[in-house]
Design a protein around this motif. Structure first.
Motif, PDB file in Angstrom:
ATOM      1  N   ASP A  70       0.845  -1.186   0.000  1.00 25.24           N
ATOM      2  CA  ASP A  70       0.000   0.000   0.000  1.00 25.24           C
ATOM      3  C   ASP A  70       0.888   1.247   0.000  1.00 25.24           C
ATOM      4  O   ASP A  70       2.109   1.146   0.199  1.00 25.24           O
ATOM      5  CB  ASP A  70      -0.930  -0.005   1.217  1.00 25.24           C
ATOM      6  CG  ASP A  70      -0.191  -0.040   2.537  1.00 25.24           C
ATOM      7  OD1 ASP A  70       0.647   0.857   2.791  1.00 25.24           O
ATOM      8  OD2 ASP A  70      -0.440  -0.963   3.341  1.00 25.24           O
ATOM      9  N   PRO A  71       0.324   2.446  -0.250  1.00 23.06           N
ATOM     10  CA  PRO A  71       1.150   3.660  -0.345  1.00 23.06           C
ATOM     11  C   PRO A  71       2.017   3.935   0.882  1.00 23.06           C
ATOM     12  O   PRO A  71       3.158   4.381   0.748  1.00 23.06           O
ATOM     13  CB  PRO A  71       0.102   4.767  -0.555  1.00 23.06           C
ATOM     14  CG  PRO A  71      -1.030   4.070  -1.231  1.00 23.06           C
ATOM     15  CD  PRO A  71      -1.084   2.714  -0.619  1.00 23.06           C
ATOM     16  N   VAL A  72       1.493   3.661   2.088  1.00 20.54           N
ATOM     17  CA  VAL A  72       2.284   3.896   3.298  1.00 20.54           C
ATOM     18  C   VAL A  72       3.485   2.954   3.340  1.00 20.54           C
ATOM     19  O   VAL A  72       4.615   3.360   3.636  1.00 20.54           O
ATOM     20  CB  VAL A  72       1.406   3.710   4.553  1.00 20.54           C
ATOM     21  CG1 VAL A  72       2.263   3.794   5.823  1.00 20.54           C
ATOM     22  CG2 VAL A  72       0.303   4.758   4.595  1.00 20.54           C
ATOM     23  N   ALA A  73       3.244   1.679   3.040  1.00 18.45           N
ATOM     24  CA  ALA A  73       4.336   0.706   3.038  1.00 18.45           C
ATOM     25  C   ALA A  73       5.347   1.017   1.944  1.00 18.45           C
ATOM     26  O   ALA A  73       6.555   0.817   2.127  1.00 18.45           O
ATOM     27  CB  ALA A  73       3.777  -0.704   2.861  1.00 18.45           C
ATOM     28  N   ARG A  74       4.869   1.512   0.800  1.00 20.13           N
ATOM     29  CA  ARG A  74       5.790   1.870  -0.286  1.00 20.13           C
ATOM     30  C   ARG A  74       6.731   2.980   0.160  1.00 20.13           C
ATOM     31  O   ARG A  74       7.927   2.941  -0.127  1.00 20.13           O
ATOM     32  CB  ARG A  74       5.023   2.318  -1.530  1.00 20.13           C
ATOM     33  CG  ARG A  74       4.359   1.213  -2.294  1.00 20.13           C
ATOM     34  CD  ARG A  74       4.246   1.479  -3.786  1.00 20.13           C
ATOM     35  NE  ARG A  74       4.153   2.854  -4.167  1.00 20.13           N
ATOM     36  CZ  ARG A  74       3.033   3.529  -4.367  1.00 20.13           C
ATOM     37  NH1 ARG A  74       1.875   2.936  -4.139  1.00 20.13           N
ATOM     38  NH2 ARG A  74       3.055   4.777  -4.776  1.00 20.13           N
ATOM     39  N   ARG A  75       6.190   3.965   0.843  1.00 22.43           N
ATOM     40  CA  ARG A  75       7.044   5.059   1.320  1.00 22.43           C
ATOM     41  C   ARG A  75       8.089   4.545   2.298  1.00 22.43           C
ATOM     42  O   ARG A  75       9.245   4.964   2.278  1.00 22.43           O
ATOM     43  CB  ARG A  75       6.197   6.153   1.969  1.00 22.43           C
ATOM     44  CG  ARG A  75       5.531   7.072   0.958  1.00 22.43           C
ATOM     45  CD  ARG A  75       4.865   8.249   1.635  1.00 22.43           C
ATOM     46  NE  ARG A  75       4.317   9.165   0.654  1.00 22.43           N
ATOM     47  CZ  ARG A  75       4.986  10.185   0.130  1.00 22.43           C
ATOM     48  NH1 ARG A  75       6.235  10.402   0.497  1.00 22.43           N
ATOM     49  NH2 ARG A  75       4.414  10.982  -0.753  1.00 22.43           N
ATOM     50  N   GLY A  76       7.683   3.625   3.172  1.00 16.65           N
ATOM     51  CA  GLY A  76       8.637   3.045   4.108  1.00 16.65           C
ATOM     52  C   GLY A  76       9.727   2.260   3.406  1.00 16.65           C
ATOM     53  O   GLY A  76      10.896   2.321   3.779  1.00 16.65           O
ATOM     54  N   PHE A  77       9.328   1.537   2.362  1.00 15.34           N
ATOM     55  CA  PHE A  77      10.311   0.784   1.584  1.00 15.34           C
ATOM     56  C   PHE A  77      11.301   1.710   0.885  1.00 15.34           C
ATOM     57  O   PHE A  77      12.509   1.494   0.916  1.00 15.34           O
ATOM     58  CB  PHE A  77       9.586  -0.081   0.560  1.00 15.34           C
ATOM     59  CG  PHE A  77      10.458  -0.579  -0.545  1.00 15.34           C
ATOM     60  CD1 PHE A  77      11.466  -1.484  -0.308  1.00 15.34           C
ATOM     61  CD2 PHE A  77      10.287  -0.105  -1.845  1.00 15.34           C
ATOM     62  CE1 PHE A  77      12.278  -1.934  -1.333  1.00 15.34           C
ATOM     63  CE2 PHE A  77      11.096  -0.540  -2.866  1.00 15.34           C
ATOM     64  CZ  PHE A  77      12.094  -1.462  -2.607  1.00 15.34           C
TER      65      PHE A  77
END
Length: 293
Positions: A163-170
Motif C-alpha cells: 500500500d502507499p504507506v508501506a511503499r514510502r517506508g520501503f
C-alpha cells in the motif's frame, strides 16, 4: 567514473522462436540506484533472471562484479540480494524463524537493521508465513534481502503488493541503504512516481533493448515536449532532429524531443517563423513518449 557492478553486452534471450531480449547493452556504475521500466511483456523479468544466472542467456555477455553471471562464485553471491516478483517462502515457518534461518547464512547480517525493518513494516514475528497477506509476504522478502546490506540489490516489481504507506517506508529504507553510496540497486517497477523519489538513473527497456540509460536528472533536463505554431502550414513530413514523435496539424505541431538545446529552438523559430513553447515532462510522460502512447 565508479567501477561497473553490472556489465551487459549484446544480451539476447529467445524462448523457442520468440525473441524477448534482442541485444541488451547496460553498464551500471557502483552506487547507482537504477529504475528499470518497460511495458508489460517487455522482458524486464527475463533480463533480471539472465542477470542473476537464473536463466541461461542465448548469446552475449552478462557480468556481475566482473564475473560471468551464470558461474558466479560463492563470494559474489554473498554480495548480492534479490527479491522476485512472486515471493515463495516456507509457509510452515514463523516470521522470526525464517529471519533467523536466513541470517545464519551471512556473516555480516545486521541484527539491528533487521529489527528496525521488521518494526517499521509491522511484521508479526510470531505469525506463520502461510497465512500472511501478499503485502506482508513482500515486506518479509524485502527484510530478508536487505538484512545483510548487500552490495548489489536486484528487485523485480518490489512494491507491487504494498500500500502507499508501506511503499514510502520501503523507499525510505532504500535511501538509507544507499546513504554511503556503497550499494548499487536495480529495481523494475511500473510506478514512475516512486522512481522520481529515489532513482539516480533510469533505464527504459523497449523492443528487447535498452532504449535509454542515463542519470535521471539528465533525462528530465533533456527530454522535452515542443509545441510549435508556424506562420504557414507545416509539411506532413515535418520532423525535428532527435524527435521521439511528431504530430502535425496545419500550422501547428507537437513533438517529443530527446535532446534539447537553445540552438535547436532558435533554428526552428527561424526556419518556420514559428513560436516554440518548450514543456517539461514528468517521468510518466517521458515513459509514454518513448512508447508513442
Amino acid at each position: 567514473m565508479a567501477d561497473s557492478v553490472i556489465t551487459i553486452n549484446s544480451l539476447k534471450k529467445t524462448f523457442g522462436s520468440r525473441q524477448v531480449l534482442t541485444g541488451v547493452d547496460l553498464d551500471v556504475p557502483a552506487g547507482a540506484m537504477v529504475g528499470l521500466v518497460g511495458t508489460n511483456g517487455s522482458g524486464k523479468s527475463t533480463l533480471i533472471k539472465c542477470l542473476l544466472g537464473l536463466l541461461r542467456k542465448t548469446s552475449g555477455t552478462v557480468n556481475l562484479f566482473g564475473e560471468d553471471s551464470w558461474n558466479l562464485s560463492a563470494s559474489a553471491k554473498s554480495r548480492l540480494g534479490y527479491v522476485p516478483q512472486t515471493v515463495r517462502l516456507y509457509p510452515w515457518m514463523k516470521v522470526k524463524h525464517i529471519v533467523a534461518y536466513t541470517s545464519s547464512f551471512y556473516e555480516d547480517w545486521d541484527e539491528e537493521w533487521t529489527a528496525t525493518l521488521l518494526d517499521r513494516w509491522e511484521l508479526p514475528l510470531e505469525h506463520r508465513i502461510g497465512p500472511l497477506s501478499p503485502g506482508q509476504l513482500q515486506k518479509l522478502a524485502l527484510v530478508l534481502a536487505l538484512g545483510y546490506r548487500p552490495e548489489l540489490l536486484i528487485l523485480d516489481e518490489p512494491v507491487a503488493s504494498l500500500d502507499p504507506v508501506a511503499r514510502r517506508g520501503f523507499l525510505r529504507s532504500l535511501l538509507e541503504l544507499c546513504q554511503e553510496n556503497e550499494h548499487t540497486i536495480l529495481f523494475s517497477t511500473h510506478i514512475t512516481s516512486d522512481l522520481e523519489r529515489v532513482a539516480s538513473h533510469l533505464a527504459i527497456l523497449k523492443e528487447g533493448q535498452i532504449a535509454l540509460f542515463d542519470e535521471l536528472d539528465n533525462v528530465k533536463d533533456q527530454v522535452k515536449r515542443f509545441r510549435i505554431k508556424a506562420a504557414s502550414s507545416l509539411p506532413a513530413d515535418f520532423t525535428i532532429p532527435g524527435a521521439l514523435r511528431c504530430a502535425v496539424d496545419g500550422k501547428q505541431a507537437v513533438a517529443a524531443v530527446t535532446r534539447v538545446d537553445d540552438q535547436l529552438v532558435s533554428e526552428l523559430k527561424r526556419q518556420w517563423q514559428a513560436d516554440v513553447v518548450v514543456e517539461d515532462l514528468n517521468l510518466e510522460e517521458i515513459f509514454l513518449e518513448y512508447h508513442h502512447v
